[in-house]
Design an enzyme around this catalytic site. Structure first.
Site, PDB file in Angstrom:
ATOM      1  N   HIS A 156     -25.188 -35.943  13.957  1.00 51.19           N
ATOM      2  CA  HIS A 156     -23.864 -36.169  13.329  1.00 51.19           C
ATOM      3  C   HIS A 156     -23.998 -36.568  11.859  1.00 51.19           C
ATOM      4  O   HIS A 156     -23.152 -37.282  11.326  1.00 51.19           O
ATOM      5  CB  HIS A 156     -23.061 -37.247  14.059  1.00 51.19           C
ATOM      6  CG  HIS A 156     -23.032 -37.071  15.546  1.00 51.19           C
ATOM      7  ND1 HIS A 156     -22.117 -36.299  16.201  1.00 51.19           N
ATOM      8  CD2 HIS A 156     -23.867 -37.564  16.513  1.00 51.19           C
ATOM      9  CE1 HIS A 156     -22.356 -36.332  17.509  1.00 51.19           C
ATOM     10  NE2 HIS A 156     -23.426 -37.082  17.715  1.00 51.19           N
ATOM     11  N   SER A 277     -25.397 -27.570 -16.254  1.00 51.45           N
ATOM     12  CA  SER A 277     -23.949 -27.414 -16.395  1.00 51.45           C
ATOM     13  C   SER A 277     -23.637 -27.212 -17.868  1.00 51.45           C
ATOM     14  O   SER A 277     -24.305 -27.779 -18.738  1.00 51.45           O
ATOM     15  CB  SER A 277     -23.261 -28.672 -15.879  1.00 51.45           C
ATOM     16  OG  SER A 277     -21.984 -28.786 -16.456  1.00 51.45           O
ATOM     17  N   LYS A 283     -26.550 -32.764 -15.411  1.00 49.93           N
ATOM     18  CA  LYS A 283     -26.582 -31.974 -14.175  1.00 49.93           C
ATOM     19  C   LYS A 283     -27.780 -31.050 -14.034  1.00 49.93           C
ATOM     20  O   LYS A 283     -28.206 -30.417 -14.987  1.00 49.93           O
ATOM     21  CB  LYS A 283     -25.326 -31.096 -14.109  1.00 49.93           C
ATOM     22  CG  LYS A 283     -24.103 -31.872 -13.752  1.00 49.93           C
ATOM     23  CD  LYS A 283     -23.959 -31.938 -12.243  1.00 49.93           C
ATOM     24  CE  LYS A 283     -22.507 -31.928 -11.891  1.00 49.93           C
ATOM     25  NZ  LYS A 283     -22.140 -31.102 -10.849  1.00 49.93           N
ATOM     26  N   GLU A 290     -27.302 -22.854  -2.995  1.00 50.45           N
ATOM     27  CA  GLU A 290     -25.865 -22.635  -2.754  1.00 50.45           C
ATOM     28  C   GLU A 290     -25.551 -21.136  -2.624  1.00 50.45           C
ATOM     29  O   GLU A 290     -24.747 -20.725  -1.781  1.00 50.45           O
ATOM     30  CB  GLU A 290     -25.038 -23.240  -3.888  1.00 50.45           C
ATOM     31  CG  GLU A 290     -25.058 -24.767  -3.865  1.00 50.45           C
ATOM     32  CD  GLU A 290     -24.402 -25.387  -5.098  1.00 50.45           C
ATOM     33  OE1 GLU A 290     -23.655 -24.696  -5.809  1.00 50.45           O
ATOM     34  OE2 GLU A 290     -24.659 -26.575  -5.349  1.00 50.45           O
ATOM     35  N   TYR A 317     -20.492  12.560  17.103  1.00 51.84           N
ATOM     36  CA  TYR A 317     -20.401  12.134  15.709  1.00 51.84           C
ATOM     37  C   TYR A 317     -18.957  12.160  15.218  1.00 51.84           C
ATOM     38  O   TYR A 317     -18.179  13.070  15.532  1.00 51.84           O
ATOM     39  CB  TYR A 317     -21.261  13.048  14.813  1.00 51.84           C
ATOM     40  CG  TYR A 317     -21.162  12.658  13.342  1.00 51.84           C
ATOM     41  CD1 TYR A 317     -21.936  11.629  12.830  1.00 51.84           C
ATOM     42  CD2 TYR A 317     -20.246  13.287  12.499  1.00 51.84           C
ATOM     43  CE1 TYR A 317     -21.820  11.248  11.502  1.00 51.84           C
ATOM     44  CE2 TYR A 317     -20.132  12.907  11.166  1.00 51.84           C
ATOM     45  CZ  TYR A 317     -20.911  11.888  10.673  1.00 51.84           C
ATOM     46  OH  TYR A 317     -20.796  11.496   9.358  1.00 51.84           O
ATOM     47  N   LYS A 325     -23.289   2.886   6.138  1.00 55.52           N
ATOM     48  CA  LYS A 325     -24.348   2.760   5.141  1.00 55.52           C
ATOM     49  C   LYS A 325     -24.177   1.645   4.125  1.00 55.52           C
ATOM     50  O   LYS A 325     -25.037   0.783   3.993  1.00 55.52           O
ATOM     51  CB  LYS A 325     -24.558   4.094   4.431  1.00 55.52           C
ATOM     52  CG  LYS A 325     -25.099   5.109   5.392  1.00 55.52           C
ATOM     53  CD  LYS A 325     -25.361   6.443   4.814  1.00 55.52           C
ATOM     54  CE  LYS A 325     -25.598   7.394   5.959  1.00 55.52           C
ATOM     55  NZ  LYS A 325     -24.447   7.507   6.916  1.00 55.52           N
TER      56      LYS A 325
HETATM   57  N1  ARG Z   1     -22.706  11.800   5.137  1.00 59.50           N
HETATM   58  C1  ARG Z   1     -22.662  11.872   6.550  1.00 59.50           C
HETATM   59  C2  ARG Z   1     -22.894  10.497   7.153  1.00 59.50           C
HETATM   60  O1  ARG Z   1     -23.376   9.668   6.487  1.00 59.50           O
HETATM   61  C3  ARG Z   1     -23.701  12.815   7.042  1.00 59.50           C
HETATM   62  C4  ARG Z   1     -23.341  13.541   8.292  1.00 59.50           C
HETATM   63  C5  ARG Z   1     -22.345  14.537   8.020  1.00 59.50           C
HETATM   64  N2  ARG Z   1     -21.970  15.254   9.176  1.00 59.50           N
HETATM   65  C6  ARG Z   1     -20.795  15.904   9.266  1.00 59.50           C
HETATM   66  N3  ARG Z   1     -20.550  16.512  10.347  1.00 59.50           N
HETATM   67  N4  ARG Z   1     -19.964  15.894   8.275  1.00 59.50           N
HETATM   68  O2  ARG Z   1     -22.581  10.261   8.292  1.00 59.50           O
END
Ligand code: ARG
Length: 474
Positions: A156, A277, A283, A290, A317, A325
């Site tokens: 605590h 600072s 400081k 942080e 897909y 990404k």
């Molecule tokens: N740029 C796409 C991704 O990152 C690649 C795959 C594309 N596939 C498609 N059927 N358009 O997922």
């Protein structure tokens, strides 16, 4: 605009649509993985008689040339292409002509991107692991040198029982060790190759998927082509593991910020890792700690973002998955830079061991030991707890500590107190008598350190397949 799929269309893509759809600005990071995957694919196509040896050689030469030129800065990855896959293929066709058009035989961008992302993630797992290992080495070294550096342990955020710096650091050792074990598990689970899954339903060409997967150091091919192109579990698991790394770093940072404050003064962060600072000349701010604490949020954000992206996707897909990404790359970069900076900061941080010991002496961290002393004299623990409670109250009124009371004062509360009390509640005794496995007593700590030293020697990276990828040998 440069794209691979114009045949079926009668109108050009609207520029805004094109830009919205394009991913080259961020998937250019997958350049090396894309080349590597393509080389493995082509080697397999030739082995299966789908390409001639001449075509294979010319494609590999072309791909290797593109890789070399990009690496040397002679060829720029141009944003006029839709994605990194289109860029590589277009460059190949430009350089070697007809044979280049055969690269994509038996492949779709769906299994191609699934492969690229896996290859990239696999590498980042290894890089993160390496950085965690370096941090563990610094922690273990600090532990070995501070077996007798007494300090208060808190619950605590109140002083609770005395412990040592070695013991406190040992807790973080276990946390980061678990982080590495998580990475190892993820690596083993993800290390199956999706290439050859095609768009979603495999292909009619006689591909040898086991061969391509072995060329790239995978355990084997994935077993369902729909799952192969739509699985991002491994990324989610990695982001969860990275979030946990950040949570650990953030807790450690929080403590360092407290310890570095004027009130504690347990540590002094090196000038190289502090900032001043612009207005207050006195400081020296713990900005790095942080910032690491602060960046934890964005890594958690990446995990939630990807979980949300994936949550209602039908097989197989879907373009939503392109959103995996940027957040993942950002999280990977963030964790790696945080680990590197954090390790540098703790490596150069100075400990004020005098302040730590003083702090452990004040604040009744030895109250449990005083109660245990009475228990050893035959007083039931619950009564002992009450007696020491009274004693603490008396000390607070007199602004003193248990071990500074005279024997008379002690005996006024319980006649079980004798002169041996002083040794029983001394800092050294309190710590050194705690010898249960995992406790701060020196003998117990030494055993743990020996186990962890051995653990650090076993380098799992070398025994995992796929670290040195197959295509480099082609
Ligand atoms: N740029 C796409 C991704 O990152 C690649 C795959 C594309 N596939 C498609 N059927 N358009 O997922």
């Amino acid at each position: 605009m440069a794209q691979l799929w114009g045949g079926r269309f009668t109108k050009d893509t609207d520029q805004m649509v094109y830009d919205f759809n394009a991913s080259i600005n961020f998937d250019k990071r997958l350049f090396h993985q894309d080349i590597e995957g393509s080389i493995a694919h082509v080697v397999m196509l030739a082995k299966q008689g789908i390409l001639t040896l001449g075509e294979k050689d010319s494609i590999i030469k072309g791909l290797a040339g593109i890789r070399e030129d990009v690496d040397k800065g002679l060829l720029a990855i141009s944003p006029e292409y839709e994605d990194i896959h289109s860029f590589v293929e277009a460059m190949l066709i430009e350089r070697i002509g007809e044979a280049g058009k055969k690269l994509h035989t038996g492949r779709s961008r769906n299994d191609q991107v699934a492969l690229d992302m896996k290859l990239y993630t696999r590498l980042q797992i290894l890089k993160t692991d390496e950085l965690l290992k370096e941090l563990l080495e610094v922690i273990l070294d600090t532990m070995e040198r501070n077996l007798e550096t007494y300090m208060p342990g808190f619950t605590h955020l109140q002083k609770a029982q005395p412990t040592t710096l070695a013991h406190h650091y040992g807790a973080y050792f276990e946390m980061f060790k678990r982080d590495r074990l998580r990475l190892k598990d993820i690596y083993a689970r993800m290390n199956y190759c999706p290439l050859g899954a095609g768009a979603l339903a495999g292909t009619t060409y006689p591909l040898d998927r086991s061969y391509t997967s072995s060329l790239m150091g995978f355990e084997g091919p994935t077993l369902n082509s729909m799952d192969s192109v739509s699985d991002r579990d491994y990324l989610i698991e990695f982001l969860a593991a990275l979030s946990t790394v950040m949570m650990h770093l953030s807790r450690f940072c929080e403590e360092i910020i407290l310890w570095n404050s004027n009130e504690y003064q347990f540590v002094e962060i090196d000038d190289a890792y502090s900032t001043g600072s612009s207005i207050m000349p006195q400081k020296k701010n713990p900005d790095i700690a942080e910032l690491v604490r602060g960046k934890t949020g964005r890594v958690y954000g990446a995990l939630i973002s990807l979980l949300t992206t994936m949550k209602a996707l039908p097989l197989a897909y879907n373009k939503d998955m392109q959103e995996d990404k940027e957040v993942s790359f950002d999280a990977m970069d963030t964790v790696q830079s945080c680990l590197e900076l954090f390790t540098g900061m703790v490596k150069t941080m100075k400990f004020r061991t005098d302040r730590m010991a003083d702090s452990a002496l004040n604040g009744f961290a030895n109250a449990t030991d005083a109660a245990d002393y009475l228990v050893n004299k035959g007083v039931p623990f619950r009564d002992a707890h009450g007696i020491i409670g009274k004693l603490v109250l008396y000390c607070i009124e007199k602004n003193t500590s248990i071990d500074a009371l005279t024997l008379e004062e002690l005996r006024a509360v319980s006649d079980q107190f004798g002169p041996d009390l002083y040794d029983a509640v001394s800092l050294k005794t309190c710590v050194e008598k705690r010898l249960t496995a995992g406790a701060p007593g020196q003998e117990a700590m030494k055993k743990v350190i020996a186990v962890n030293k051995k653990y650090l020697k076993d380098d799992w990276i070398e025994v995992l397949p796929g670290y040195v990828t197959g295509t480099e040998k082609v």
